[in-house]
Design an enzyme around this catalytic site. Structure first.
Site, PDB file in Angstrom:
ATOM      1  N   CYS A   1       0.622  11.979  20.075  1.00  0.00           N
ATOM      2  CA  CYS A   1       1.942  12.050  19.445  1.00  0.00           C
ATOM      3  C   CYS A   1       3.011  12.217  20.516  1.00  0.00           C
ATOM      4  O   CYS A   1       4.166  11.837  20.330  1.00  0.00           O
ATOM      5  CB  CYS A   1       1.984  13.197  18.451  1.00  0.00           C
ATOM      6  SG  CYS A   1       1.384  14.729  19.153  1.00  0.00           S
TER       7      CYS A   1
ATOM      8  N   GLU B   1       3.869  17.933  11.282  1.00  0.00           N
ATOM      9  CA  GLU B   1       3.822  17.529  12.695  1.00  0.00           C
ATOM     10  C   GLU B   1       3.605  16.025  12.697  1.00  0.00           C
ATOM     11  O   GLU B   1       2.479  15.546  12.588  1.00  0.00           O
ATOM     12  CB  GLU B   1       2.665  18.253  13.406  1.00  0.00           C
ATOM     13  CG  GLU B   1       2.824  19.772  13.464  1.00  0.00           C
ATOM     14  CD  GLU B   1       3.897  20.235  14.439  1.00  0.00           C
ATOM     15  OE1 GLU B   1       4.403  19.417  15.232  1.00  0.00           O
ATOM     16  OE2 GLU B   1       4.240  21.437  14.390  1.00  0.00           O
TER      17      GLU B   1
HETATM   18  P1  NAD Z   1      -2.136   9.362   9.218  1.00  0.00           P
HETATM   19  O1  NAD Z   1      -0.793   9.730   8.720  1.00  0.00           O
HETATM   20  O2  NAD Z   1      -2.661   8.022   8.856  1.00  0.00           O
HETATM   21  O3  NAD Z   1      -3.235  10.425   8.693  1.00  0.00           O
HETATM   22  C1  NAD Z   1      -3.161  11.787   9.037  1.00  0.00           C
HETATM   23  C2  NAD Z   1      -3.845  12.631   7.976  1.00  0.00           C
HETATM   24  O4  NAD Z   1      -3.050  12.629   6.782  1.00  0.00           O
HETATM   25  C3  NAD Z   1      -5.232  12.138   7.570  1.00  0.00           C
HETATM   26  O5  NAD Z   1      -6.067  13.264   7.392  1.00  0.00           O
HETATM   27  C4  NAD Z   1      -4.971  11.419   6.254  1.00  0.00           C
HETATM   28  O6  NAD Z   1      -6.092  11.424   5.382  1.00  0.00           O
HETATM   29  C5  NAD Z   1      -3.853  12.254   5.670  1.00  0.00           C
HETATM   30  N1  NAD Z   1      -2.947  11.523   4.768  1.00  0.00           N
HETATM   31  C6  NAD Z   1      -2.467  10.265   4.910  1.00  0.00           C
HETATM   32  N2  NAD Z   1      -1.622   9.974   3.905  1.00  0.00           N
HETATM   33  C7  NAD Z   1      -1.568  11.068   3.104  1.00  0.00           C
HETATM   34  C8  NAD Z   1      -0.872  11.387   1.916  1.00  0.00           C
HETATM   35  N3  NAD Z   1      -0.062  10.505   1.332  1.00  0.00           N
HETATM   36  N4  NAD Z   1      -1.050  12.605   1.370  1.00  0.00           N
HETATM   37  C9  NAD Z   1      -1.848  13.511   1.962  1.00  0.00           C
HETATM   38  N5  NAD Z   1      -2.547  13.259   3.103  1.00  0.00           N
HETATM   39  C10 NAD Z   1      -2.403  12.057   3.654  1.00  0.00           C
HETATM   40  O7  NAD Z   1      -2.105   9.538  10.821  1.00  0.00           O
HETATM   41  P2  NAD Z   1      -3.163   9.129  11.935  1.00  0.00           P
HETATM   42  O8  NAD Z   1      -3.175   7.645  12.111  1.00  0.00           O
HETATM   43  O9  NAD Z   1      -4.443   9.830  11.718  1.00  0.00           O
HETATM   44  O10 NAD Z   1      -2.506   9.806  13.243  1.00  0.00           O
HETATM   45  C11 NAD Z   1      -1.518   9.204  14.040  1.00  0.00           C
HETATM   46  C12 NAD Z   1      -0.150   9.746  13.726  1.00  0.00           C
HETATM   47  O11 NAD Z   1      -0.137  11.166  13.795  1.00  0.00           O
HETATM   48  C13 NAD Z   1       0.897   9.313  14.743  1.00  0.00           C
HETATM   49  O12 NAD Z   1       2.075   8.983  14.059  1.00  0.00           O
HETATM   50  C14 NAD Z   1       1.098  10.530  15.604  1.00  0.00           C
HETATM   51  O13 NAD Z   1       2.342  10.600  16.267  1.00  0.00           O
HETATM   52  C15 NAD Z   1       0.937  11.624  14.613  1.00  0.00           C
HETATM   53  N6  NAD Z   1       0.572  12.892  15.239  1.00  0.00           N
HETATM   54  C16 NAD Z   1       1.534  13.862  15.317  1.00  0.00           C
HETATM   55  C17 NAD Z   1       1.244  15.066  15.957  1.00  0.00           C
HETATM   56  C18 NAD Z   1       2.301  16.131  16.103  1.00  0.00           C
HETATM   57  O14 NAD Z   1       1.933  17.263  16.416  1.00  0.00           O
HETATM   58  N7  NAD Z   1       3.566  15.842  15.899  1.00  0.00           N
HETATM   59  C19 NAD Z   1      -0.030  15.289  16.477  1.00  0.00           C
HETATM   60  C20 NAD Z   1      -0.994  14.291  16.360  1.00  0.00           C
HETATM   61  C21 NAD Z   1      -0.664  13.092  15.728  1.00  0.00           C
END
Ligand code: NAD
Length: 501
Positions: free
Chosen positions: A289, A255
């Site tokens: 998002c 997501e």
């Molecule tokens: P992020 O990608 O920085 O982090 C999200 C999660 O992924 C964290 O728990 C982080 O520790 C983990 N993570 C990061 N890199 C990783 C890797 N290489 N391997 C494994 N885990 C990893 O995102 P954020 O800044 O917390 O959130 C914002 C983003 O999330 C925006 O792009 C937003 O659109 C998206 N988002 C999408 C949805 C959806 O349902 N489509 C919902 C909420 C947020």
């Protein structure tokens, strides 16, 4: 005990848990330190995963409606802790009080949904081409599910995944965002209280939480003992997680980022569109998002709509999200502010005209909080920066002349999460939601792109990941399908009419 520690305690988080650890959690409201959480050591991950696997062997044999009872109890716990968990969400993610509470309500809603679903985990019965035969499908529990979440829905997204996983017979391992782990922990503690009430029918290790940064999540992503990884976050994260899970033939629910658009046609109710634009573009300070990022408006109504919009933007109450009446809280951190400034500079360099906002506000009151005046930028065309997700209240406006062009513009971005149209013209509306219309996972009519209910499947296409969670038949992803052909005749006919000996 301070008010903060009392709130944590009511959420089941003990004072010693939030002191002396290496993960510093700050509130985006004023930069104040909320906690120092103890991180889960990487060396503990193998044991955690093994415990989950052992729990699976027991949990998969508990009848699904009984598993549903656990999730019902979790919903009760969330309901009674709603105010406190909502407060933690506000403190940690900067959401206004209403949105913090709404987030916990999503958890309550999905628990109720999942409890009902626990009696409906059913497959099809299919007629066979062979006499005396019957074909049927069954859905069986899959195994441990890893849930990795983003900062902006630090409570609800865990509940969306875990409620379904648990009724489907799967244990969960939860890795909350390092930027908002307390909300996740509070939501998880509510689940632990439900498990305690449920008693020993729940095996040890059924639900586990790990606290830490991305590398900790990678241990879950790479483990062959975890058949499903549900990861919510940036497209950058998805680009790393997706191939790793695929390389070990695991399943994933990704997501990822959105770049959500709204088409406003000459047949729109502009006042309704205005309200939806406001909630879409500035709620959660543009950090959903599903936030509205692109307004694609017919040239004939553009001026009238912008006039209303600029007036509404001028009156937005920006400030401390805990103060009643505030509509726009802070950005999550300085990096988010810098990213917004960079995007605005690029937009200007690409021909954009800033109509409103973009500047930092309340700097004196909150020197360590990053509040911005939500921005509107008029773009001559859909340039490179418009095609990127900037996680901030930055709305691009694009004019169109004919409806086909509006749909082309709408779809010409790499992301495909949510979308909407404002129109009372039935041909425009039906075209927008048809096969030739919006290419997003969600396409709404006369409501904004954000604020989805849990009943529908949630998720998006293209760089958003292509997967679905929450309602409808998203539960199927948490199960393995078994197709059974049953012969109740005395013959052994082969399919396709094949004769063999
Ligand atoms: P992020 O990608 O920085 O982090 C999200 C999660 O992924 C964290 O728990 C982080 O520790 C983990 N993570 C990061 N890199 C990783 C890797 N290489 N391997 C494994 N885990 C990893 O995102 P954020 O800044 O917390 O959130 C914002 C983003 O999330 C925006 O792009 C937003 O659109 C998206 N988002 C999408 C949805 C959806 O349902 N489509 C919902 C909420 C947020």
């Amino acid at each position: 005990m301070s008010e903060l520690l009392s709130c944590f305690k009511r959420c089941g988080i003990e004072p010693e848990e939030v002191q002396g650890g290496s993960l510093v959690v700050r509130s985006p409201i004023d930069g104040a330190e909320l906690a120092r959480l103890h991180e889960t050591p990487a060396s503990a991950m193998n044991e955690i995963i093994a415990r989950s696997k052992a729990a699976f062997v027991q949990w998969r044999t508990v009848p699904a409606p009984v598993r549903g009872e656990l999730v019902r109890l979790w919903g009760e716990e969330l309901r009674s802790a709603k105010r406190d968990i909502g407060h933690v969400v506000s403190l940690e993610a900067g959401k206004i009080v209403e949105e913090g509470l709404g987030e916990v309500q999503e958890g309550v809603d999905i628990c109720e949904f999942a409890m009902g679903q626990s009696r409906q985990l059913c497959g099809k019965t299919i007629v066979s081409e062979r006499p005396g035969h019957r074909i049927m499908e069954q859905y069986h529990p899959l195994g441990p599910v890893a849930v990795i979440t983003a900062f902006n829905f630090p409570s609800a997204v865990f509940a969306w995944n875990a409620a379904l996983a648990l009724v489907c017979g799967d244990p969960v391992i939860f890795k909350p965002s390092e930027k908002a782990p307390l909300s996740g922990l509070a939501t998880f503690r509510a689940l632990e209280r439900a498990i305690a009430r449920f008693g020993d029918r729940a095996p040890a290790g059924l639900a586990q939480i790990v606290i830490g940064k991305a590398p900790l999540a990678e241990a879950l992503v790479e483990s062959p003992l975890i058949p499903l990884v549900s990861a919510t976050g940036s497209t950058r994260m998805g680009r790393s997680v997706g191939p790793k899970v695929a390389s070990r033939f695991g399943k994933r629910i990704l997501e990822l980022g959105g770049n959500n658009g709204m088409i406003v046609t000459p047949a729109a109710d502009l006042d309704m569109a205005l309200r939806a634009i406001l909630f879409g573009a500035v709620a959660t300070a543009g950090q959903r998002c599903t936030s509205l990022r692109r307004l694609i408006v017919h040239r004939s109504v553009k001026e009238a709509l912008l006039e209303k919009l600029l007036k509404a933007y001028a009156g937005l109450r920006i400030g401390d999200p805990l103060v009643p009446g505030t509509l726009v809280g802070p950005l999550i951190d300085e990096a988010a502010y810098v990213a917004m400034q960079k995007a605005m500079a690029e937009a200007k360099a690409q021909g954009g005209r800033v109509l409103a906002g973009g500047e930092r506000v309340l700097e004196k009151e909150f020197p360590k909080g990053f509040y911005v005046q939500p921005a509107i930028v008029d773009m001559p065309q859909q340039t490179a920066i418009v095609r990127q997700e900037t996680f901030a209240p930055l709305l691009y406006v694009l004019a169109y002349d004919d409806f086909a062009q509006a749909i082309d513009l709408h779809n010409d971005v790499p992301q495909g999460l949510s979308s909407c149209i404002f129109s009372n013209d039935m041909r425009e509306v039906e075209t927008f939601i048809s096969a030739a219309g919006s290419d997003c996972g969600m396409a709404n009519v006369n409501i904004g792109p954000n604020g989805a209910e849990i009943g529908g499947a949630f998720g998006g296409e293209k760089e958003t990941g292509g997967d679905r969670e929450s309602g409808s038949d998203a539960w199927k992803q948490y199960m393995r399908r078994s197709t059974n052909t049953i012969n109740f005749s005395t013959e052994l006919p082969l399919a396709q009419g094949i004769t063999f000996v």
